[in-house]
Design an enzyme around this catalytic site. Structure first.
Site, PDB file in Angstrom:
ATOM      1  N   LYS A 226       0.829  -1.221   0.000  1.00 34.61           N
ATOM      2  CA  LYS A 226       0.000   0.000   0.000  1.00 34.61           C
ATOM      3  C   LYS A 226       0.856   1.261   0.000  1.00 34.61           C
ATOM      4  O   LYS A 226       2.034   1.233   0.366  1.00 34.61           O
ATOM      5  CB  LYS A 226      -0.980  -0.048   1.177  1.00 34.61           C
ATOM      6  N   ARG A 261      -3.548 -10.381   4.486  1.00 35.86           N
ATOM      7  CA  ARG A 261      -4.003 -10.384   3.088  1.00 35.86           C
ATOM      8  C   ARG A 261      -2.841  -9.867   2.250  1.00 35.86           C
ATOM      9  O   ARG A 261      -2.440  -8.715   2.416  1.00 35.86           O
ATOM     10  CB  ARG A 261      -5.244  -9.484   2.946  1.00 35.86           C
TER      11      ARG A 261
HETATM   12  N1  HH2 Z   1      -7.322  -3.978   0.774  1.00 36.19           N
HETATM   13  C1  HH2 Z   1      -7.638  -3.913  -0.533  1.00 36.19           C
HETATM   14  C2  HH2 Z   1      -8.729  -4.646  -1.032  1.00 36.19           C
HETATM   15  N2  HH2 Z   1      -9.446  -5.452  -0.228  1.00 36.19           N
HETATM   16  N3  HH2 Z   1      -9.872  -6.368   1.905  1.00 36.19           N
HETATM   17  C3  HH2 Z   1      -9.577  -6.436   3.207  1.00 36.19           C
HETATM   18  N4  HH2 Z   1     -10.311  -7.217   4.022  1.00 36.19           N
HETATM   19  N5  HH2 Z   1      -8.537  -5.712   3.757  1.00 36.19           N
HETATM   20  C4  HH2 Z   1      -7.745  -4.902   2.998  1.00 36.19           C
HETATM   21  O1  HH2 Z   1      -6.830  -4.250   3.563  1.00 36.19           O
HETATM   22  C5  HH2 Z   1      -8.044  -4.789   1.609  1.00 36.19           C
HETATM   23  C6  HH2 Z   1      -9.139  -5.554   1.076  1.00 36.19           C
HETATM   24  C7  HH2 Z   1      -6.854  -3.040  -1.443  1.00 36.19           C
HETATM   25  O2  HH2 Z   1      -5.806  -3.742  -2.037  1.00 36.19           O
HETATM   26  P1  HH2 Z   1      -5.817  -4.443  -3.478  1.00 36.19           P
HETATM   27  O3  HH2 Z   1      -6.880  -5.477  -3.583  1.00 36.19           O
HETATM   28  O4  HH2 Z   1      -4.443  -4.946  -3.721  1.00 36.19           O
HETATM   29  O5  HH2 Z   1      -6.075  -3.280  -4.502  1.00 36.19           O
HETATM   30  P2  HH2 Z   1      -7.343  -2.719  -5.274  1.00 36.19           P
HETATM   31  O6  HH2 Z   1      -8.369  -2.278  -4.269  1.00 36.19           O
HETATM   32  O7  HH2 Z   1      -6.791  -1.557  -6.068  1.00 36.19           O
HETATM   33  O8  HH2 Z   1      -7.894  -3.806  -6.160  1.00 36.19           O
END
Ligand code: HH2
Length: 289
Positions: A226, A261
């Site tokens: 992040k 995660r």
């Molecule tokens: N962070 C993201 C998405 N989903 N779910 C949970 N439970 N906790 C988190 O910290 C979390 C999440 C954001 O990361 P990412 O999926 O890599 O990116 P994007 O939202 O751009 O798809």
């Protein structure tokens, strides 16, 4: 069918990230092009590779929640995720989670084989997700998020971020319980990077134990690659934030995280083992040498 041992085994549960989006901040565009074309076979291969690396759960997302991400229709989110979940259920031996805030997407995912609902909005976007989880006997992950992803980073303000996040997560948990989701199937997540400044994220990670104690439920933490880690560690590109992620995740586990995660499952597995051993040694009151 649900495997309730996930998140509650006494060891850190590793949730591997599989984003089927063109625009996720780190892994966007790997399987879905900007024209909307989905490479399902490559997504399944990548999911199974995460399981081989040690993922206990695969978390599949069809909508980026990064600030400024393009809006996705419900139909498009289902098109990206449901067929892939169905194929993953056949190909990989791991429980499947759907990362969505939307009822229809969650419903289609459960039909396709998911057994875990991951709602970053903590049931604020659509409380009916709780009824769905209760009916399907699915595990429900409730995240902390004030407002909407598109605007969440506009001057977030807290007096005491840790106690406020704990209290607002308790509201989400109350909605889940009222809908009939038992505590054995609820996981809470402080929402690192979701409407939080750098200082808020640091406070949450270093005082995670307080949230765990206040709620008495397993805690999932998502720091992986992040932007606050980019600011701290000096890495512009998300893919270069691997070491920074391991540092933050080690602290999270040391402070009581039950699940991580992550994008890089193999690295997280090592981090979790080392940080868990340090935590156990601390708790036993013996440093070792
Ligand atoms: N962070 C993201 C998405 N989903 N779910 C949970 N439970 N906790 C988190 O910290 C979390 C999440 C954001 O990361 P990412 O999926 O890599 O990116 P994007 O939202 O751009 O798809």
């Amino acid at each position: 069918m649900n495997d309730e041992r996930q998140f509650r085994e006494g060891r850190v549960t590793l949730v591997g990230i599989l984003n089927l989006t063109p625009d996720s901040f780190s892994d966007g565009g790997r399987f879905v092009s900007s024209e909307g074309l989905l490479d399902g076979a490559a997504a399944v291969d990548a999911g199974c590779a995460l399981v081989r690396d040690g993922a206990d759960v695969l978390d599949v997302g069809g909508e980026s929640t990064r600030p400024g991400a393009a809006a996705v229709s419900v139909g498009e989110e289902i098109r990206r995720t449901a067929p892939a979940l169905e194929a993953l259920a056949k190909a990989c031996d791991a429980p499947l989670s759907i990362d969505t805030r939307r009822f229809e997407v969650a419903e289609a995912a459960l039909e396709a084989g998911a057994t875990i609902l991951n709602d970053v909005s903590g049931l604020r976007h659509d409380p009916r997700l709780a009824e769905l989880a209760a009916r399907a006997e699915a595990t429900l992950i409730v995240g902390h998020l004030r407002g909407e992803p598109a605007t969440m980073q506009r001057a977030p303000r807290f007096e005491d971020v840790v106690s406020e996040v704990a209290a607002e997560l308790a509201d989400s948990v109350a909605i889940a319980r009222a809908a009939g989701v038992p505590d054995e199937r609820i996981v809470v997540d402080p929402g690192i990077g979701f409407g939080k400044t750098l200082e808020h994220n640091l406070a949450l990670l270093t005082r995670l134990g307080e949230i765990r104690e206040a709620l008495g439920l397993p805690i999932l933490v998502g720091t992986s690659r992040k932007s606050f880690l980019g600011r701290l560690g000096g890495a512009e590109v998300p893919g270069d934030r691997g070491a920074a992620t391991q540092a933050a995740d080690a602290i999270a586990v040391y402070q009581g995280a039950d699940a991580l995660r992550v994008h890089d499952v193999a690295a997280a597995a090592q981090t979790a083992r080392v940080a868990s051993a340090l935590r156990a040694a601390r708790d036993a009151g013996e440093g070792g040498s």
